[in-house]
Design an enzyme around this catalytic site. Structure first.
Site, short mmCIF file in Angstrom:
data_model
loop_
_atom_site.label_atom_id
_atom_site.label_comp_id
_atom_site.label_asym_id
_atom_site.label_seq_id
_atom_site.Cartn_x
_atom_site.Cartn_y
_atom_site.Cartn_z
N GLU A 94 -0.91 2.32 -7.44
CA GLU A 94 0.26 1.51 -7.82
C GLU A 94 -0.03 0.03 -7.76
O GLU A 94 -0.80 -0.42 -6.92
CB GLU A 94 1.40 1.77 -6.82
CG GLU A 94 2.03 3.12 -6.96
CD GLU A 94 2.98 3.40 -5.80
OE1 GLU A 94 3.75 2.51 -5.41
OE2 GLU A 94 2.94 4.53 -5.30
N CYS A 107 0.72 -7.37 -6.69
CA CYS A 107 0.33 -6.67 -5.48
C CYS A 107 -0.57 -5.51 -5.92
O CYS A 107 -0.14 -4.66 -6.69
CB CYS A 107 1.59 -6.16 -4.79
SG CYS A 107 1.25 -5.12 -3.37
N CYS A 114 -4.87 6.23 1.94
CA CYS A 114 -5.22 5.37 3.08
C CYS A 114 -5.43 6.26 4.29
O CYS A 114 -4.77 7.29 4.45
CB CYS A 114 -4.08 4.39 3.35
SG CYS A 114 -4.42 3.23 4.69
N CYS A 118 -0.58 4.66 9.64
CA CYS A 118 0.61 3.99 10.18
C CYS A 118 1.83 4.90 9.96
O CYS A 118 2.02 5.45 8.87
CB CYS A 118 0.83 2.64 9.50
SG CYS A 118 -0.53 1.50 9.80
N CYS A 121 4.55 4.38 6.98
CA CYS A 121 4.04 4.02 5.65
C CYS A 121 3.85 5.24 4.76
O CYS A 121 3.36 6.28 5.21
CB CYS A 121 2.71 3.29 5.84
SG CYS A 121 1.98 2.74 4.29
N GLY A 161 -3.67 1.35 0.48
CA GLY A 161 -5.02 1.24 1.05
C GLY A 161 -5.16 0.11 2.05
O GLY A 161 -4.31 -0.76 2.16
N GLU A 162 -6.25 0.17 2.78
CA GLU A 162 -6.57 -0.88 3.76
C GLU A 162 -7.78 -1.64 3.20
O GLU A 162 -8.90 -1.11 3.19
CB GLU A 162 -6.89 -0.22 5.12
CG GLU A 162 -7.56 -1.11 6.13
CD GLU A 162 -6.87 -2.46 6.37
OE1 GLU A 162 -5.64 -2.50 6.59
OE2 GLU A 162 -7.58 -3.49 6.33
N SER A 193 -4.09 -8.34 3.10
CA SER A 193 -3.31 -7.86 4.23
C SER A 193 -4.05 -6.73 4.94
O SER A 193 -4.55 -5.81 4.29
CB SER A 193 -1.95 -7.35 3.72
OG SER A 193 -1.19 -6.83 4.77
N LEU A 217 1.34 -6.76 12.13
CA LEU A 217 1.41 -6.69 13.59
C LEU A 217 2.42 -5.63 14.04
O LEU A 217 2.08 -4.70 14.76
CB LEU A 217 1.76 -8.10 14.12
CG LEU A 217 1.65 -8.31 15.63
CD1 LEU A 217 0.25 -8.01 16.13
CD2 LEU A 217 2.05 -9.75 15.98
N HIS A 218 3.67 -5.80 13.63
CA HIS A 218 4.71 -4.77 13.78
C HIS A 218 5.11 -4.39 15.21
O HIS A 218 5.92 -3.47 15.38
CB HIS A 218 4.35 -3.47 13.04
CG HIS A 218 4.00 -3.66 11.59
ND1 HIS A 218 4.54 -4.63 10.79
CD2 HIS A 218 3.14 -2.96 10.78
CE1 HIS A 218 4.04 -4.54 9.57
NE2 HIS A 218 3.19 -3.55 9.54
N ASN A 296 11.36 -0.24 4.43
CA ASN A 296 11.74 0.56 3.26
C ASN A 296 11.73 2.01 3.69
O ASN A 296 10.73 2.49 4.20
CB ASN A 296 10.72 0.38 2.13
CG ASN A 296 10.92 -0.93 1.41
OD1 ASN A 296 12.00 -1.21 0.90
ND2 ASN A 296 9.88 -1.74 1.38
N CYS A 339 5.22 0.30 -1.63
CA CYS A 339 4.03 0.85 -2.25
C CYS A 339 3.65 2.18 -1.63
O CYS A 339 3.79 2.39 -0.45
CB CYS A 339 2.88 -0.13 -2.14
SG CYS A 339 2.49 -0.82 -3.72
N1 SAH Z 1 -3.29 -1.80 4.78
C1 SAH Z 1 -2.78 -3.14 4.67
C2 SAH Z 1 -1.95 -3.36 3.42
C3 SAH Z 1 -0.90 -2.36 3.23
S1 SAH Z 1 0.78 -2.50 3.04
C4 SAH Z 1 -1.97 -3.48 5.89
O1 SAH Z 1 -1.76 -2.62 6.72
O2 SAH Z 1 -1.61 -4.64 6.05
C5 SAH Z 1 1.48 -4.04 3.14
C6 SAH Z 1 2.51 -4.17 4.26
O3 SAH Z 1 3.63 -3.29 4.10
C7 SAH Z 1 1.94 -3.90 5.62
O4 SAH Z 1 2.37 -4.88 6.52
C8 SAH Z 1 2.54 -2.56 5.95
O5 SAH Z 1 2.54 -2.32 7.34
C9 SAH Z 1 3.92 -2.68 5.35
N2 SAH Z 1 4.61 -1.42 5.14
C10 SAH Z 1 4.09 -0.19 4.94
N3 SAH Z 1 5.05 0.73 4.80
C11 SAH Z 1 6.22 0.07 4.88
C12 SAH Z 1 7.58 0.49 4.81
N4 SAH Z 1 7.92 1.76 4.63
N5 SAH Z 1 8.52 -0.46 4.94
C13 SAH Z 1 8.18 -1.75 5.13
N6 SAH Z 1 6.92 -2.20 5.21
C14 SAH Z 1 5.95 -1.29 5.10
#
Ligand code: SAH
Length: 348
Positions: A94, A107, A114, A118, A121, A161-162, A193, A217-218, A296, A339
């Protein structure tokens, strides 16, 4: 030739060398790169002789494939466009094109799937299938731009992906995308990212690309972060923030943190205070930006987003404590927003 040529993955120098080896003049390289940037199939390349066009379409020699649009969603609210692309081996990825006042930003995905795991995600639900080549990352911009009809001038690697788990291909992509012979996108308009692969962040600090590093970070302590991001058991918050500080000290590029707000997990005002303390402890007066992302919803995941008021309180708390924070504008709220969801649904 032992390995097939991935035409879109070649740097200008490599393209010239490949042409020479195939008995073609090297000045064709520049012409070809112009066509590649337009997403042109070989039969559109009017100034390229038939002999070379035949080479480009000969699948024993190489692969010239632009990501093919299999689904497209356009937001009627803000014009955001989301693409589901098919690669040459039918893998789906995507990309999202977002309109900003300063230009169009895309993006892009860096892997099919991936393996970071997480918990909130969608991209990680089916694990990682494979890395994308540099040309497949570049190809998303090319195909999107061809369809979108306007120049894309910014890139965020925040799709599926990472990126640091596909390090060499991502570095090669950066080399090509910033080249004046290719899409010529300025590194200051590119961000990467990562969920926090510390060894690769250290390597990235020594590369020559002045891109923005965004870190997911989260959470504000290790036990919270362990629960939602498995990578934290390998590199914890201390290791990660030290690497980010070193990245800034080496490159002078401001670090950006992403913090996805999950209701009842990491979004209380106390956690906002802890986040501010954490950032001040490691960064002191260095510039840092916190990008707050309201979660999301993903069907397979139990997490929920907080209310608008919770999000605002969290953001205001950070700002009041001197930490620069903004809430990410929700782009394309009427289309499958985060995504990984389109790919996941299509694969199901
Ligand atoms: N792998 C990379 C890029 C991926 S996604 C990373 O981890 O940074 C980009 C961002 O969206 C990341 O901060 C990820 O943690 C966040 N993300 C993933 N799923 C999400 C969701 N369901 N709602 C909000 N943010 C989300």
């Amino acid at each position: 030739m032992s390995q097939k040529i991935q035409w879109l993955s070649l740097t200008s120098e490599e393209l010239k060398a490949a042409l020479t080896e195939l008995g073609q003049p090297s000045f064709r390289a520049k012409q070809l790169q112009k066509w590649f940037c337009l997403g042109a199939p070989a039969d559109e390349m009017t100034n390229i002789p038939k002999s070379l066009r035949d080479i480009l379409t000969n699948e024993d020699i190489g692969i010239l494939h632009y990501p093919k649009i299999v689904k497209k969603q356009v937001s009627s609210i803000d014009g955001t466009v989301k693409y589901l692309f098919e690669l040459h081996d039918l893998q789906l990825i995507e990309s999202v094109v977002m309109k900003y006042e300063h230009g169009n930003t895309i993006c892009v995905s860096t892997q099919a799937g991936c393996r970071m795991g997480c918990k909130f995600c969608a991209s990680t639900l089916g694990g990682k299938v494979r890395d994308l080549t540099a040309g497949e990352i570049l190809g998303q911009i090319i195909s999107a731009q061809r369809d979108f009809g306007e120049r894309i001038s910014g890139v965020v690697m925040m799709g599926i992906g990472e990126p640091l788990d596909n390090y060499d291909n991502v570095m090669r992509f950066l080399d090509i995308v910033g080249s004046p012979d290719s899409l010529n996108i300025g590194y200051r308009h590119i961000s990467l990212s990562s969920c926090g692969l510390v060894d690769k962040i250290n390597r990235l600090a020594d590369e020559k690309y002045p891109i923005t590093l965004s870190i997911s970070l989260h959470a504000t302590n290790d036990s919270e972060r362990d629960k939602i991001m498995p990578i934290n058991s390998k590199w914890n918050i201390d290791a990660l923030l030290c690497a980010c500080r070193d990245y800034f000290d080496k490159t002078g590029r401001r670090i950006s943190f992403e913090y996805t707000l999950i209701s009842g997990e990491n979004d209380s005002p106390e956690q906002a205070k802890k986040l501010a303390e954490l950032i001040k402890k490691y960064f002191r007066s260095r510039p840092v930006h916190v990008n707050l992302i309201p979660l999301n919803h993903v069907d397979e995941r139990s997490f929920r987003a907080g209310s608008r008021a919770d999000v605002k309180t969290f953001c205001d708390t950070l700002n009041a404590l001197g930490v620069n924070a903004t809430v990410r504008r929700r782009l394309g709220p009427d289309i499958d927003a985060s995504c990984g969801q389109l790919r996941h649904k299509a694969n199901k």
